[in-house]
Design a protein around this motif. Structure first.
Motif, mmCIF file in Angstrom:
data_model
loop_
_atom_site.group_PDB
_atom_site.id
_atom_site.type_symbol
_atom_site.label_atom_id
_atom_site.label_comp_id
_atom_site.label_asym_id
_atom_site.label_seq_id
_atom_site.Cartn_x
_atom_site.Cartn_y
_atom_site.Cartn_z
ATOM 1 N N GLY A 1 0.795 -1.229 0.000
ATOM 2 C CA GLY A 1 0.000 0.000 0.000
ATOM 3 C C GLY A 1 0.824 1.273 0.000
ATOM 4 N N ASP A 2 1.946 1.283 0.715
ATOM 5 C CA ASP A 2 2.708 2.517 0.884
ATOM 6 C C ASP A 2 3.884 2.669 -0.079
ATOM 7 O OD1 ASP A 2 0.996 3.021 2.989
ATOM 8 O OD2 ASP A 2 2.357 2.178 4.486
ATOM 9 N N ILE A 3 4.373 1.556 -0.641
ATOM 10 C CA ILE A 3 5.555 1.653 -1.498
ATOM 11 C C ILE A 3 5.262 1.192 -2.925
ATOM 12 C CG2 ILE A 3 7.914 0.819 -1.840
ATOM 13 C CD1 ILE A 3 8.135 0.699 1.234
ATOM 14 N N LEU A 4 4.791 -0.052 -3.072
ATOM 15 C CA LEU A 4 4.616 -0.590 -4.423
ATOM 16 C C LEU A 4 3.466 0.066 -5.187
ATOM 17 C CD1 LEU A 4 5.236 -4.394 -3.808
ATOM 18 C CD2 LEU A 4 6.810 -2.699 -4.730
ATOM 19 N N MET A 5 2.334 0.225 -4.542
ATOM 20 C CA MET A 5 1.180 0.785 -5.247
ATOM 21 C C MET A 5 1.411 2.211 -5.725
ATOM 22 S SD MET A 5 -0.778 -1.517 -5.735
ATOM 23 C CE MET A 5 -1.345 -3.086 -5.201
ATOM 24 N N PRO A 6 2.023 3.085 -4.929
ATOM 25 C CA PRO A 6 2.317 4.417 -5.472
ATOM 26 C C PRO A 6 3.257 4.371 -6.684
ATOM 27 C CG PRO A 6 2.395 4.486 -3.097
ATOM 28 C CD PRO A 6 2.260 3.048 -3.487
ATOM 29 N N LEU A 7 4.232 3.448 -6.661
ATOM 30 C CA LEU A 7 5.133 3.323 -7.810
ATOM 31 C C LEU A 7 4.384 2.819 -9.041
ATOM 32 C CD1 LEU A 7 8.290 1.817 -6.082
ATOM 33 C CD2 LEU A 7 7.997 4.139 -6.953
ATOM 34 N N ILE A 8 3.529 1.828 -8.858
ATOM 35 C CA ILE A 8 2.745 1.305 -9.979
ATOM 36 C C ILE A 8 1.767 2.364 -10.477
ATOM 37 C CG2 ILE A 8 1.042 -0.440 -10.649
ATOM 38 C CD1 ILE A 8 2.515 -2.366 -8.737
ATOM 39 N N SER A 9 1.189 3.106 -9.571
ATOM 40 C CA SER A 9 0.264 4.178 -9.963
ATOM 41 C C SER A 9 0.994 5.231 -10.787
ATOM 42 C CB SER A 9 -0.342 4.829 -8.716
ATOM 43 O OG SER A 9 -1.157 3.918 -8.042
ATOM 44 N N LEU A 10 2.232 5.483 -10.427
ATOM 45 C CA LEU A 10 3.027 6.451 -11.180
ATOM 46 C C LEU A 10 3.244 5.969 -12.611
ATOM 47 C CD1 LEU A 10 5.362 8.350 -9.050
ATOM 48 C CD2 LEU A 10 5.988 8.230 -11.436
ATOM 49 N N LEU A 11 3.523 4.673 -12.759
ATOM 50 C CA LEU A 11 3.757 4.107 -14.084
ATOM 51 C C LEU A 11 2.491 4.069 -14.922
ATOM 52 C CD1 LEU A 11 6.072 1.111 -13.129
ATOM 53 C CD2 LEU A 11 6.741 3.245 -14.236
ATOM 54 N N THR A 12 1.363 3.872 -14.293
ATOM 55 C CA THR A 12 0.103 3.760 -15.027
ATOM 56 C C THR A 12 -0.620 5.100 -15.150
ATOM 57 O OG1 THR A 12 -1.074 3.158 -13.012
ATOM 58 C CG2 THR A 12 -0.226 1.361 -14.358
ATOM 59 N N LYS A 13 -0.024 6.151 -14.644
ATOM 60 C CA LYS A 13 -0.573 7.511 -14.716
ATOM 61 C C LYS A 13 -1.898 7.653 -13.960
ATOM 62 C CE LYS A 13 2.583 8.790 -17.774
ATOM 63 N NZ LYS A 13 3.894 8.590 -17.271
ATOM 64 N N LYS A 14 -2.115 6.797 -12.975
ATOM 65 C CA LYS A 14 -3.306 6.913 -12.132
ATOM 66 C C LYS A 14 -2.883 7.558 -10.825
ATOM 67 C CE LYS A 14 -6.245 4.458 -14.658
ATOM 68 N NZ LYS A 14 -7.543 4.815 -15.072
ATOM 69 N N VAL A 15 -3.787 8.243 -10.170
ATOM 70 C CA VAL A 15 -3.470 8.902 -8.907
ATOM 71 C C VAL A 15 -3.244 7.867 -7.809
ATOM 72 C CG1 VAL A 15 -4.298 10.528 -7.174
ATOM 73 C CG2 VAL A 15 -4.795 10.915 -9.582
ATOM 74 N N SER A 16 -4.107 6.878 -7.722
ATOM 75 C CA SER A 16 -3.947 5.817 -6.733
ATOM 76 C C SER A 16 -4.584 4.542 -7.259
ATOM 77 C CB SER A 16 -4.601 6.216 -5.407
ATOM 78 O OG SER A 16 -6.002 6.220 -5.533
ATOM 79 N N PHE A 17 -4.331 3.466 -6.570
ATOM 80 C CA PHE A 17 -4.892 2.196 -7.003
ATOM 81 C C PHE A 17 -6.410 2.162 -6.845
ATOM 82 C CE2 PHE A 17 -1.214 -0.098 -8.117
ATOM 83 C CZ PHE A 17 -1.657 -1.279 -8.705
ATOM 84 N N GLU A 18 -6.911 2.934 -5.909
ATOM 85 C CA GLU A 18 -8.364 2.995 -5.757
ATOM 86 C C GLU A 18 -9.024 3.599 -6.999
ATOM 87 O OE1 GLU A 18 -6.319 4.141 -3.181
ATOM 88 O OE2 GLU A 18 -6.572 2.286 -2.054
ATOM 89 N N ASP A 19 -8.250 4.409 -7.748
ATOM 90 C CA ASP A 19 -8.780 5.026 -8.963
ATOM 91 C C ASP A 19 -8.784 4.073 -10.152
ATOM 92 O OD1 ASP A 19 -9.122 7.340 -7.556
ATOM 93 O OD2 ASP A 19 -7.239 8.240 -8.230
ATOM 94 N N MET A 20 -8.131 2.933 -10.018
ATOM 95 C CA MET A 20 -8.090 1.961 -11.112
ATOM 96 C C MET A 20 -9.403 1.187 -11.109
ATOM 97 S SD MET A 20 -4.279 0.462 -11.034
ATOM 98 C CE MET A 20 -2.888 1.454 -11.439
ATOM 99 N N VAL A 21 -10.299 1.601 -11.989
ATOM 100 C CA VAL A 21 -11.616 0.973 -12.071
ATOM 101 C C VAL A 21 -11.934 0.674 -13.527
ATOM 102 C CG1 VAL A 21 -12.513 2.064 -9.979
ATOM 103 C CG2 VAL A 21 -12.778 3.212 -12.172
ATOM 104 N N TRP A 22 -12.839 -0.256 -13.688
ATOM 105 C CA TRP A 22 -13.328 -0.619 -15.005
ATOM 106 C C TRP A 22 -14.814 -0.299 -15.016
ATOM 107 C CZ3 TRP A 22 -14.429 -6.226 -16.814
ATOM 108 C CH2 TRP A 22 -14.694 -6.239 -18.168
ATOM 109 N N VAL A 23 -15.194 0.627 -15.876
ATOM 110 C CA VAL A 23 -16.587 1.065 -15.952
ATOM 111 C C VAL A 23 -17.289 0.230 -17.014
ATOM 112 C CG1 VAL A 23 -18.125 3.005 -16.364
ATOM 113 C CG2 VAL A 23 -15.913 3.381 -15.253
ATOM 114 N N VAL A 24 -18.403 -0.387 -16.619
ATOM 115 C CA VAL A 24 -19.137 -1.293 -17.503
ATOM 116 C C VAL A 24 -20.582 -0.818 -17.607
ATOM 117 C CG1 VAL A 24 -19.793 -3.703 -17.881
ATOM 118 C CG2 VAL A 24 -17.677 -3.187 -16.700
#
Length: 135
Positions: A43-66
């Motif tokens: 939550g504190d290290i990996l997810m912010p780095l992955i969010s940076l790579l995916t251009k999302k603000v946070s992992f909570e913002d990673m959603v799929w709208v259907v």
């Protein structure tokens, strides 16, 4: 009824005193304690780095709208849970591997076979003499 209860208690005491059960309990406790570390790492290290790579603000913002925006599937939380599991499993694997290596070092050479009794030695000698006579 009392006899069955006493038998059940005795059986439970036998079960709980086995080494494997105690080892398993220790593993569960250590795994539970390590989960907090894995949660923080993800939550504190990996997810912010992955969010940076995916251009999302946070992992909570990673959603799929259907369905035209009617249904939202938050896959970012699922990815975080998978990472938590993999990190915890890797840590437990490494811990068990280290413990097994330590236990192998503690193992002593197998005991020598017991010395043959005088009767067995005499029978072996008789057998060998009989083999020589046949030749």
């Amino acid at each position: 009824m009392t006899k069955k209860a006493g038998g059940l208690i005795a059986e439970f005491k036998e079960f709980i005193s086995r080494g494997n059960v105690v080892d398993m309990a220790v593993g569960v406790i250590i795994g539970g304690a390590f989960k907090a570390i894995a949660d923080s790492l993800v939550g504190d290290i990996l997810m912010p780095l992955i969010s940076l790579l995916t251009k999302k603000v946070s992992f909570e913002d990673m959603v799929w709208v259907v369905g035209g925006g009617q249904t939202v599937i938050p896959y970012g939380n699922f990815l975080a849970a998978i990472l938590n599991f993999l990190i915890t499993a890797l840590a437990i694997f490494l811990l068990v591997k280290a413990i097994n290596r330590f236990r192998k070092k503690e193992e002593v050479a197998p005991p020598k076979p017991p010395a043959t009794s005088p009767e067995a030695a005499l029978l072996t000698e008789i057998r060998d003499l009989l083999k020589e006579q046949k030749k």
